[in-house]
Design a protein around this motif. Structure first.
Motif, PDB file in Angstrom:
ATOM      1  N   LEU A   1       0.850  -1.196   0.000  1.00  0.00           N
ATOM      2  CA  LEU A   1       0.000   0.000   0.000  1.00  0.00           C
ATOM      3  C   LEU A   1       0.886   1.247   0.000  1.00  0.00           C
ATOM      4  O   LEU A   1       1.724   1.402   0.891  1.00  0.00           O
ATOM      5  N   GLY A   2       0.694   2.116  -0.980  1.00  0.00           N
ATOM      6  CA  GLY A   2       1.403   3.396  -1.010  1.00  0.00           C
ATOM      7  C   GLY A   2       0.640   4.429  -0.185  1.00  0.00           C
ATOM      8  O   GLY A   2      -0.469   4.167   0.289  1.00  0.00           O
ATOM      9  N   SER A   3       1.218   5.602  -0.004  1.00  0.00           N
ATOM     10  CA  SER A   3       0.531   6.606   0.823  1.00  0.00           C
ATOM     11  C   SER A   3       0.672   8.034   0.284  1.00  0.00           C
ATOM     12  O   SER A   3       0.208   8.977   0.903  1.00  0.00           O
ATOM     13  N   TRP A   4       1.321   8.181  -0.865  1.00  0.00           N
ATOM     14  CA  TRP A   4       1.474   9.515  -1.492  1.00  0.00           C
ATOM     15  C   TRP A   4       0.080  10.051  -1.840  1.00  0.00           C
ATOM     16  O   TRP A   4      -0.700   9.359  -2.493  1.00  0.00           O
ATOM     17  N   ILE A   5      -0.235  11.247  -1.361  1.00  0.00           N
ATOM     18  CA  ILE A   5      -1.520  11.930  -1.552  1.00  0.00           C
ATOM     19  C   ILE A   5      -2.644  11.278  -0.736  1.00  0.00           C
ATOM     20  O   ILE A   5      -3.343  11.944   0.003  1.00  0.00           O
ATOM     21  N   THR A   6      -2.785   9.958  -0.878  1.00  0.00           N
ATOM     22  CA  THR A   6      -3.964   9.300  -0.292  1.00  0.00           C
ATOM     23  C   THR A   6      -4.015   9.408   1.238  1.00  0.00           C
ATOM     24  O   THR A   6      -5.094   9.546   1.803  1.00  0.00           O
ATOM     25  N   PHE A   7      -2.860   9.326   1.905  1.00  0.00           N
ATOM     26  CA  PHE A   7      -2.854   9.409   3.367  1.00  0.00           C
ATOM     27  C   PHE A   7      -2.511  10.819   3.851  1.00  0.00           C
ATOM     28  O   PHE A   7      -2.459  11.065   5.055  1.00  0.00           O
TER      29      PHE A   7
ATOM     30  N   ASP B   1       9.598   3.150   5.012  1.00  0.00           N
ATOM     31  CA  ASP B   1       9.599   4.603   4.881  1.00  0.00           C
ATOM     32  C   ASP B   1      10.904   5.034   4.213  1.00  0.00           C
ATOM     33  O   ASP B   1      11.635   4.186   3.687  1.00  0.00           O
ATOM     34  N   LYS B   2      11.161   6.337   4.249  1.00  0.00           N
ATOM     35  CA  LYS B   2      12.325   6.828   3.519  1.00  0.00           C
ATOM     36  C   LYS B   2      13.051   7.898   4.323  1.00  0.00           C
ATOM     37  O   LYS B   2      12.491   8.457   5.265  1.00  0.00           O
ATOM     38  N   VAL B   3      14.268   8.160   3.902  1.00  0.00           N
ATOM     39  CA  VAL B   3      14.971   9.308   4.443  1.00  0.00           C
ATOM     40  C   VAL B   3      15.116  10.274   3.265  1.00  0.00           C
ATOM     41  O   VAL B   3      15.459   9.881   2.156  1.00  0.00           O
TER      42      VAL B   3
ATOM     43  N   ILE C   1      16.782   1.923  -1.659  1.00  0.00           N
ATOM     44  CA  ILE C   1      16.923   3.225  -2.297  1.00  0.00           C
ATOM     45  C   ILE C   1      15.805   3.339  -3.338  1.00  0.00           C
ATOM     46  O   ILE C   1      15.375   2.338  -3.887  1.00  0.00           O
ATOM     47  N   THR C   2      15.308   4.555  -3.552  1.00  0.00           N
ATOM     48  CA  THR C   2      14.176   4.677  -4.475  1.00  0.00           C
ATOM     49  C   THR C   2      14.451   5.684  -5.585  1.00  0.00           C
ATOM     50  O   THR C   2      15.262   6.603  -5.447  1.00  0.00           O
ATOM     51  N   THR C   3      13.723   5.472  -6.651  1.00  0.00           N
ATOM     52  CA  THR C   3      13.612   6.486  -7.690  1.00  0.00           C
ATOM     53  C   THR C   3      12.199   6.371  -8.244  1.00  0.00           C
ATOM     54  O   THR C   3      11.450   5.477  -7.874  1.00  0.00           O
TER      55      THR C   3
ATOM     56  N   ASN D   1       6.650   1.205  -7.790  1.00  0.00           N
ATOM     57  CA  ASN D   1       5.725   2.292  -7.455  1.00  0.00           C
ATOM     58  C   ASN D   1       4.984   2.755  -8.710  1.00  0.00           C
ATOM     59  O   ASN D   1       5.322   2.382  -9.817  1.00  0.00           O
ATOM     60  N   ARG D   2       3.953   3.535  -8.512  1.00  0.00           N
ATOM     61  CA  ARG D   2       3.122   4.055  -9.601  1.00  0.00           C
ATOM     62  C   ARG D   2       2.610   2.983 -10.562  1.00  0.00           C
ATOM     63  O   ARG D   2       2.687   3.133 -11.784  1.00  0.00           O
ATOM     64  N   PRO D   3       2.053   1.888 -10.031  1.00  0.00           N
ATOM     65  CA  PRO D   3       1.581   0.829 -10.925  1.00  0.00           C
ATOM     66  C   PRO D   3       0.465   1.312 -11.854  1.00  0.00           C
ATOM     67  O   PRO D   3       0.286   0.759 -12.934  1.00  0.00           O
TER      68      PRO D   3
ATOM     69  N   LEU E   1      -3.508   5.724 -15.841  1.00  0.00           N
ATOM     70  CA  LEU E   1      -3.751   4.524 -16.662  1.00  0.00           C
ATOM     71  C   LEU E   1      -5.187   4.043 -16.505  1.00  0.00           C
ATOM     72  O   LEU E   1      -5.815   3.599 -17.464  1.00  0.00           O
ATOM     73  N   ILE E   2      -5.695   4.146 -15.295  1.00  0.00           N
ATOM     74  CA  ILE E   2      -7.094   3.741 -15.072  1.00  0.00           C
ATOM     75  C   ILE E   2      -7.999   4.619 -15.926  1.00  0.00           C
ATOM     76  O   ILE E   2      -8.876   4.123 -16.626  1.00  0.00           O
ATOM     77  N   HIS E   3      -7.762   5.936 -15.874  1.00  0.00           N
ATOM     78  CA  HIS E   3      -8.604   6.846 -16.660  1.00  0.00           C
ATOM     79  C   HIS E   3      -8.462   6.575 -18.159  1.00  0.00           C
ATOM     80  O   HIS E   3      -9.425   6.631 -18.899  1.00  0.00           O
TER      81      HIS E   3
ATOM     82  N   TRP F   1      -9.815  -3.228 -15.044  1.00  0.00           N
ATOM     83  CA  TRP F   1      -8.564  -2.680 -15.565  1.00  0.00           C
ATOM     84  C   TRP F   1      -7.512  -2.588 -14.465  1.00  0.00           C
ATOM     85  O   TRP F   1      -6.328  -2.840 -14.694  1.00  0.00           O
ATOM     86  N   ALA F   2      -7.950  -2.217 -13.260  1.00  0.00           N
ATOM     87  CA  ALA F   2      -6.982  -2.111 -12.168  1.00  0.00           C
ATOM     88  C   ALA F   2      -6.274  -3.454 -11.964  1.00  0.00           C
ATOM     89  O   ALA F   2      -5.047  -3.511 -11.829  1.00  0.00           O
ATOM     90  N   GLN F   3      -7.049  -4.521 -11.995  1.00  0.00           N
ATOM     91  CA  GLN F   3      -6.431  -5.839 -11.784  1.00  0.00           C
ATOM     92  C   GLN F   3      -5.555  -6.235 -12.966  1.00  0.00           C
ATOM     93  O   GLN F   3      -4.486  -6.826 -12.794  1.00  0.00           O
TER      94      GLN F   3
ATOM     95  N   ALA G   1      -1.514   3.018  -4.282  1.00  0.00           N
ATOM     96  CA  ALA G   1      -2.110   3.832  -3.212  1.00  0.00           C
ATOM     97  C   ALA G   1      -3.605   3.944  -3.476  1.00  0.00           C
ATOM     98  O   ALA G   1      -4.026   3.959  -4.629  1.00  0.00           O
ATOM     99  N   THR G   2      -4.393   4.017  -2.441  1.00  0.00           N
ATOM    100  CA  THR G   2      -5.820   4.217  -2.646  1.00  0.00           C
ATOM    101  C   THR G   2      -6.467   4.824  -1.408  1.00  0.00           C
ATOM    102  O   THR G   2      -5.961   4.679  -0.302  1.00  0.00           O
ATOM    103  N   THR G   3      -7.603   5.495  -1.639  1.00  0.00           N
ATOM    104  CA  THR G   3      -8.387   6.051  -0.532  1.00  0.00           C
ATOM    105  C   THR G   3      -9.626   5.191  -0.290  1.00  0.00           C
ATOM    106  O   THR G   3     -10.458   5.548   0.526  1.00  0.00           O
ATOM    107  N   ARG G   4      -9.740   4.098  -1.051  1.00  0.00           N
ATOM    108  CA  ARG G   4     -11.015   3.364  -1.012  1.00  0.00           C
ATOM    109  C   ARG G   4     -10.861   1.914  -0.583  1.00  0.00           C
ATOM    110  O   ARG G   4      -9.989   1.192  -1.075  1.00  0.00           O
TER     111      ARG G   4
ATOM    112  N   ASP H   1     -12.937  -0.561  -1.242  1.00  0.00           N
ATOM    113  CA  ASP H   1     -13.185  -1.519  -2.339  1.00  0.00           C
ATOM    114  C   ASP H   1     -11.951  -1.632  -3.246  1.00  0.00           C
ATOM    115  O   ASP H   1     -11.639  -2.716  -3.743  1.00  0.00           O
ATOM    116  N   HIS H   2     -11.230  -0.532  -3.413  1.00  0.00           N
ATOM    117  CA  HIS H   2     -10.032  -0.595  -4.262  1.00  0.00           C
ATOM    118  C   HIS H   2      -8.908  -1.377  -3.598  1.00  0.00           C
ATOM    119  O   HIS H   2      -8.182  -2.120  -4.263  1.00  0.00           O
ATOM    120  N   VAL H   3      -8.763  -1.207  -2.296  1.00  0.00           N
ATOM    121  CA  VAL H   3      -7.676  -1.935  -1.630  1.00  0.00           C
ATOM    122  C   VAL H   3      -7.971  -3.441  -1.717  1.00  0.00           C
ATOM    123  O   VAL H   3      -7.075  -4.265  -1.942  1.00  0.00           O
TER     124      VAL H   3
END
Ligand SMILES: NC(=O)c1ccc[n+]([C@@H]2O[C@H](COP(=O)([O-])OP(=O)(O)OC[C@H]3O[C@@H](n4cnc5c(N)ncnc54)[C@H](OP(=O)(O)O)[C@@H]3O)[C@@H](O)[C@H]2O)c1
Lengths: 304, 228
Positions: free
Chosen positions: A48-54, A111-113, A169-171, A221-223, A229-231, A250-252, A270-273, A275-277
């Protein structure tokens, strides 16, 4: 040839010894898992990601609905939650949700530094830990390669002292792949995180094979390229053969494409929903597309 | 920083539109009933632009300075900073503008309203009334909660528009006071744009309108009141 544990699991994860170790494991009803090459620990392939959603600040309603998402995530067998000091209030909201749902024991805390000054790393990590309200992180990553040399030293020292389990490490967005490749060659990493989805596939050429070779776990990240992509596909018909890979939406379809890559250890939509999780965790089940099917998926997307 | 092209502007937005608009609902709830005071201040300012003692320019500037400080703290630091890492910098900008208003307007007395109203001056007053009365309704007309109203005196956008209106309505264009409000018009426009908000162009257009009128006014000095 002598193999250490990391190399052995790397090989296993690469499918080199599939008879000895099935590529995926799964308890009844739980999402499929893959092994972290450096330790052999099994990890559910959808996190589960958390950018924007959390990042909902102190809005009590939104905090509680985040807690419901988190509860559904753990109920569905999820474990890895990813955040960063860059995500505003997300870390603090995650801490709130873990407390509210009493799920700290379930989480694979990631998490990250993220600070340009290496000396500020330990202080930032300590604040982050306090926000999550946990004893230690499972995985800490240098965010977007920022001041990565100093931070990798910090993280390695923490790991040696038993204050951290994995170093990464991330990019994202396809940036600085050459530099990441060099770091993967020269440093002892447990994880890398990068952008991988059905349209952003540059990492297939070098980084993913390198991760397999070196026994480094990969977080995608950003699957869904955030919702883009969903839109983009939501008005299109899923191919008839989507059933063959168990994709009901499509999500699946998009998520199964990502997590089926042999080098990918897990994806973190990441999701706020709620049903999506659930939908995302359900993607982490058999059947997953094999190599040929994945090529067909890409070809189908190209046609649209 | 060679690969900024890899980002789209929307990748830099770190909160959802829903969270952004909820912020104003929670902000208003926590402020209530202080909005009565800030709106009363707005009505007072509007009245003072037309008549009042000779030091009314100083008074208006002082009230505006106080309001900018209030928004810096109450909105940017206390609210927006929770979801936007850039908010402290915005707060700093609002504090600087408050200081400028206090120094240039309240202390040095460079903001005056003694001359007859030119077209520019009338546009300024109209803009102020728009910020006070109509701009808060934009969100409601777009279907948002009425208690999420963005109000002059507490929310940044109408406060900025109102201030720009006053600055246009004054006898002389003070460019040093226009810079930060105009910048905010661009920043908030960009934020709303990446949020796909229908009113995204409103603030940049206001900013542009003000700059055009201010330039026109500055270039035709005969309209200026020479009283200070
Ligand atoms: N540099 C880095 O380290 C870095 C960079 C980027 C991302 N990341 C990490 O990776 C995570 C994932 O990336 P991301 O959040 O940018 O993008 P993402 O996961 O590709 O997309 C998130 C969006 O997908 C939607 N979504 C999720 N599940 C869905 C479903 N089943 N059906 C329809 N829509 C669905 C969500 O909307 P709803 O709320 O409506 O479900 C959300 O808006 C981040 O949250 C972050 O933790 C790290």
């Amino acid at each position: 040839m002598q193999l250490n544990r990391r190399q052995l699991f790397g090989l296993l994860a690469a499918g080199g010894l599939t008879a000895l170790a099935p590529r995926f494991g799964r308890a009844q009803g739980a999402p499929l898992t893959k092994r972290i090459p450096s330790s052999g620990e099994a990890l559910p392939i959808v996190g589960l990601g958390s950018w924007i959603t959390f990042n909902v600040g102190d809005d009590p309603e939104a905090r509680d609905s985040s807690a419901e998402v988190m509860q559904a995530f753990f109920d569905g067998g999820g474990r890895m939650i990813d955040s960063s000091p860059m995500y505003g209030s997300a870390q603090e909201v995650i801490g709130y949700c873990l407390r509210k749902t009493g799920t700290s024991a379930n989480v694979f805390a990631t998490d990250k530094v993220w600070t340009g000054n290496g000396g500020e790393g330990p202080g930032q990590i300590e604040r982050t830990r306090a926000l999550w309200g946990i004893d230690r992180f499972d995985l800490l990553q240098v965010h977007n390669l920022v001041a990565w040399e100093a931070h990798l030293d910090t993280l390695s020292a923490m790991k040696n002292d038993g204050k951290l389990r994995y170093v990464g490490i991330t990019t994202s967005h396809g940036r600085r792949h050459n530099e990441l490749e060099k770091i993967m060659h020269e440093h002892d990493l447990d994880f890398v995180q990068l952008t991988y989805n059905i349209v952003d596939r540059e990492v297939e050429d070098r980084l993913l094979p390198l991760a397999q070779e070196k026994g480094i776990a990969v977080i995608a990240n950003r699957p869904f390229r955030r919702k883009e992509l969903i839109h983009r596909f939501e008005d299109e018909k899923l191919p008839e053969w989507a059933d063959d890979i168990g994709a009901a939406s499509w999500a699946q379809f998009l998520l199964k494409f990502v997590i089926a890559h042999p080098a990918i250890t897990c994806a973190i939509p990441a999701t706020t929903r709620v049903d999506h999780v659930r939908e995302n965790l359900t993607s982490a089940r058999e059947p997953l597309p094999d190599e040929e099917m994945r090529r067909r998926m890409v070809a189908y997307i190209r046609e649209l | 920083m060679s690969e900024w092209w890899a980002y789209q502007p929307s990748d830099l937005l770190m909160f959802s539109p829903q969270t952004y608009y909820r912020l104003f609902e929670l902000y208003n709830t926590s402020l209530w009933p202080a909005q009565i005071l800030t709106l009363a201040a707005g009505v007072g300012i509007a009245a003072l632009t037309t008549r009042g003692p000779h030091w009314r320019g100083r008074l208006i500037a002082a009230v505006l300075a106080f309001i900018w400080l209030f928004v810096a703290w109450g909105y940017f630091i206390d609210r927006y900073a929770a979801i936007n890492l850039a908010a402290p910098y915005f707060a700093l900008g609002f504090v600087v503008q408050a200081i400028l208003l206090a120094v240039v307007g309240a202390i040095l007395g460079h903001i005056t309203f003694e001359g007859a109203k030119t077209l520019t001056g009338k546009v300024g007053v109209a803009l102020f009334l728009f910020a006070l009365v109509f701009q808060p309704l934009v969100g409601v007309l777009l279907g948002r909660e009425w208690f999420g109203l963005e109000l002059f005196g507490s929310a940044p956008d109408p406060t900025v528009v109102g201030t720009l209106g006053i600055l246009l309505a004054a006898d002389r264009i003070r460019w040093e006071l226009l810079v930060l409000p105009a910048l905010w018009c661009a920043i908030t426009g960009a934020t709303l744009w990446v949020m796909n908000s229908p009113e995204a162009l409103l603030m940049p257009l206001v900013g542009l309108l003000v700059l055009v009128f201010a330039a026109q006014r500055s270039l035709s000095p005969r309209h200026e009141y020479a009283g200070d």
